[in-house]
Write a protein that holds these residues in place. Structure first.
Motif, short mmCIF file in Angstrom:
data_model
loop_
_atom_site.label_atom_id
_atom_site.label_comp_id
_atom_site.label_asym_id
_atom_site.label_seq_id
_atom_site.Cartn_x
_atom_site.Cartn_y
_atom_site.Cartn_z
N LEU A 1 0.83 -1.21 0.00
CA LEU A 1 0.00 0.00 0.00
C LEU A 1 0.86 1.25 0.00
O LEU A 1 0.50 2.27 -0.61
CB LEU A 1 -0.93 0.00 1.21
CG LEU A 1 -1.94 -1.15 1.28
CD1 LEU A 1 -2.75 -1.06 2.57
CD2 LEU A 1 -2.85 -1.15 0.07
N ALA B 1 1.81 1.98 -3.54
CA ALA B 1 0.70 2.60 -4.28
C ALA B 1 0.59 4.07 -3.94
O ALA B 1 0.33 4.90 -4.83
CB ALA B 1 -0.59 1.86 -3.95
N ASP B 2 0.80 4.43 -2.68
CA ASP B 2 0.72 5.83 -2.28
C ASP B 2 1.85 6.65 -2.90
O ASP B 2 1.64 7.80 -3.31
CB ASP B 2 0.77 5.94 -0.76
CG ASP B 2 -0.50 5.41 -0.09
OD1 ASP B 2 -1.53 5.30 -0.78
OD2 ASP B 2 -0.43 5.08 1.11
N ALA C 1 0.99 7.27 -6.48
CA ALA C 1 -0.03 8.30 -6.61
C ALA C 1 0.54 9.69 -6.39
O ALA C 1 0.06 10.67 -6.98
CB ALA C 1 -1.16 8.03 -5.62
N GLU D 1 -6.95 -2.99 -2.99
CA GLU D 1 -6.88 -1.66 -2.37
C GLU D 1 -5.72 -0.87 -2.97
O GLU D 1 -5.88 0.33 -3.26
CB GLU D 1 -6.72 -1.77 -0.86
CG GLU D 1 -6.68 -0.40 -0.19
CD GLU D 1 -6.56 -0.47 1.32
OE1 GLU D 1 -6.32 0.59 1.92
OE2 GLU D 1 -6.73 -1.56 1.89
N ALA D 2 -4.57 -1.51 -3.15
CA ALA D 2 -3.44 -0.82 -3.75
C ALA D 2 -3.78 -0.33 -5.15
O ALA D 2 -3.45 0.81 -5.53
CB ALA D 2 -2.22 -1.74 -3.79
N SER E 1 -6.62 0.49 -6.25
CA SER E 1 -7.58 1.60 -6.18
C SER E 1 -6.91 2.91 -5.78
O SER E 1 -7.45 3.99 -6.06
CB SER E 1 -8.69 1.27 -5.18
OG SER E 1 -8.22 1.34 -3.84
N ARG E 2 -5.75 2.83 -5.15
CA ARG E 2 -5.07 4.05 -4.70
C ARG E 2 -4.29 4.74 -5.83
O ARG E 2 -4.00 5.93 -5.74
CB ARG E 2 -4.12 3.72 -3.55
CG ARG E 2 -4.82 3.29 -2.28
CD ARG E 2 -3.85 3.20 -1.11
NE ARG E 2 -4.51 2.74 0.10
CZ ARG E 2 -3.95 2.76 1.32
NH1 ARG E 2 -2.72 3.25 1.48
NH2 ARG E 2 -4.62 2.31 2.37
N SER E 3 -3.91 3.97 -6.85
CA SER E 3 -3.17 4.55 -7.97
C SER E 3 -3.38 3.71 -9.22
O SER E 3 -3.43 2.48 -9.14
CB SER E 3 -1.66 4.63 -7.66
OG SER E 3 -0.94 5.05 -8.80
#
Length: 240
Positions: A135, A138-139, A142, A164-165, A167-169
C-alpha cells in the motif's frame, strides 16, 4: 510469447550455482521465455554502480536479456550517474529497487526521491514489496507525477491488499512471483482488478521459473488474460 519482468543475473549468497549468464540462457531455452528483464545481484546486495556496470558487459551475450538499472536510495548521486550513463541504451528498459537490502522503507523520503529520480528518466521501476508496504508503494505512485511502479512479489503474503493498492493509484502494476505461493490468489485478484495490471515474473535465478508458470497455469487463465499477463502488459509498460 512470454516476458519475464523480474529476474536476476549473477551469484547469490545461497548455496546454488547461479553465477554464470549461461544459467539465465538455459532457463530461457528450457521454459520458452522470449525476453527476460534482469538486474545484477551484485548491484542489489552489495554495490549498485559496480553491479550495474558488470551487467552492462554481460547483456550483449544474449539478445533476449534486457537490463534493469539498480538504484540504491541511500546513494542518490551515484544512482543519477548510473541512470545518466545507462538509460539511453535500449538494452536498459527499467529500474529496480530492493527495499530490504537497501534498508529503505517504501514510505520514507529517500524512497520517494528514488522513484522521482527513475521517473525523471522515464523508467518503470520494479520495487520489492512484502506485506502491507504494498500500500505504501501505491501511495508513492499516486504522489509522484509520471511514476510507473511494479510491485515485485505483489506483497508476498500481503497479496490480499492488491485491490486496495490498485484503487489508490492507476500507475502501479503487480508481479506475483513468490517462493511460497498460496493457492487461488491469482484468480482471486483477477476477479477483482482484471488482467491489465498483472505481469509475469519468476525471480530467476533465485527461484526456478516453473513455480511462476505453474501459478498462472493453476489460475485457468482465459486467452485474453494469458496474453495480457504473459507479454502484452510488459510490452506496453517497458516499450519492448
Amino acid at each position: 510469447m512470454i516476458i519475464d519482468v523480474h529476474a536476476h543475473w549473477g551469484p547469490w549468497f545461497f548455496s546454488m550455482d547461479v553465477g554464470s549468464l549461461a544459467v539465465n540462457s538455459e532457463l530461457l531455452d528450457r521454459f520458452g521465455i522470449d525476453i527476460q528483464l534482469v538486474s545484477a545481484i551484485e548491484a542489489i546486495v552489495y554495490d549498485a554502480p559496480a553491479g550495474n556496470r558488470s551487467l552492462a558487459s554481460q547483456l550483449p551475450a544474449d539478445p533476449r536479456l534486457r537490463g534493469m538499472i539498480v538504484v540504491d536510495p541511500r546513494r542518490p548521486e551515484e544512482a543519477r550517474a548510473d541512470l545518466t550513463e545507462l538509460a539511453g541504451d535500449t538494452r536498459w528498459v527499467g529500474a529496480k529497487i530492493h527495499t530490504d537490502y537497501s534498508r529503505t522503507p517504501i514510505d520514507s523520503p529517500a524512497m520517494r526521491a528514488a522513484i522521482e529520480l527513475t521517473s525523471e528518466f522515464g523508467l518503470p521501476t520494479l520495487v520489492h514489496t512484502w506485506g502491507d508496504n504494498l500500500l505504501d508503494l501505491a501511495d508513492v505512485a499516486a504522489a509522484v507525477p509520471d511514476a510507473r511502479v511494479i510491485a515485485g512479489h505483489m506483497g508476498a503474503a500481503g497479496w490480499p491488499l492488491v485491490p486496495e493498492a490498485a484503487s489508490r493509484s492507476d500507475r502501479i502494476w503487480f508481479e506475483p512471483c513468490w517462493s511460497a505461493p498460496e493457492a487461488g490468489r491469482i484468480r482471486w485478484i483477477l476477479d477483482r482488478i482484471g488482467p491489465s495490471r498483472l505481469m509475469f515474473g519468476t525471480d530467476a535465478t533465485l527461484i526456478d521459473p516453473s513455480i511462476a508458470l505453474a501459478t498462472f497455469d493453476a489460475a485457468n487463465l482465459t486467452p485474453t488474460e494469458h496474453e495480457a499477463i504473459m507479454w502484452q502488459n510488459a510490452t506496453s509498460l517497458f516499450n519492448l
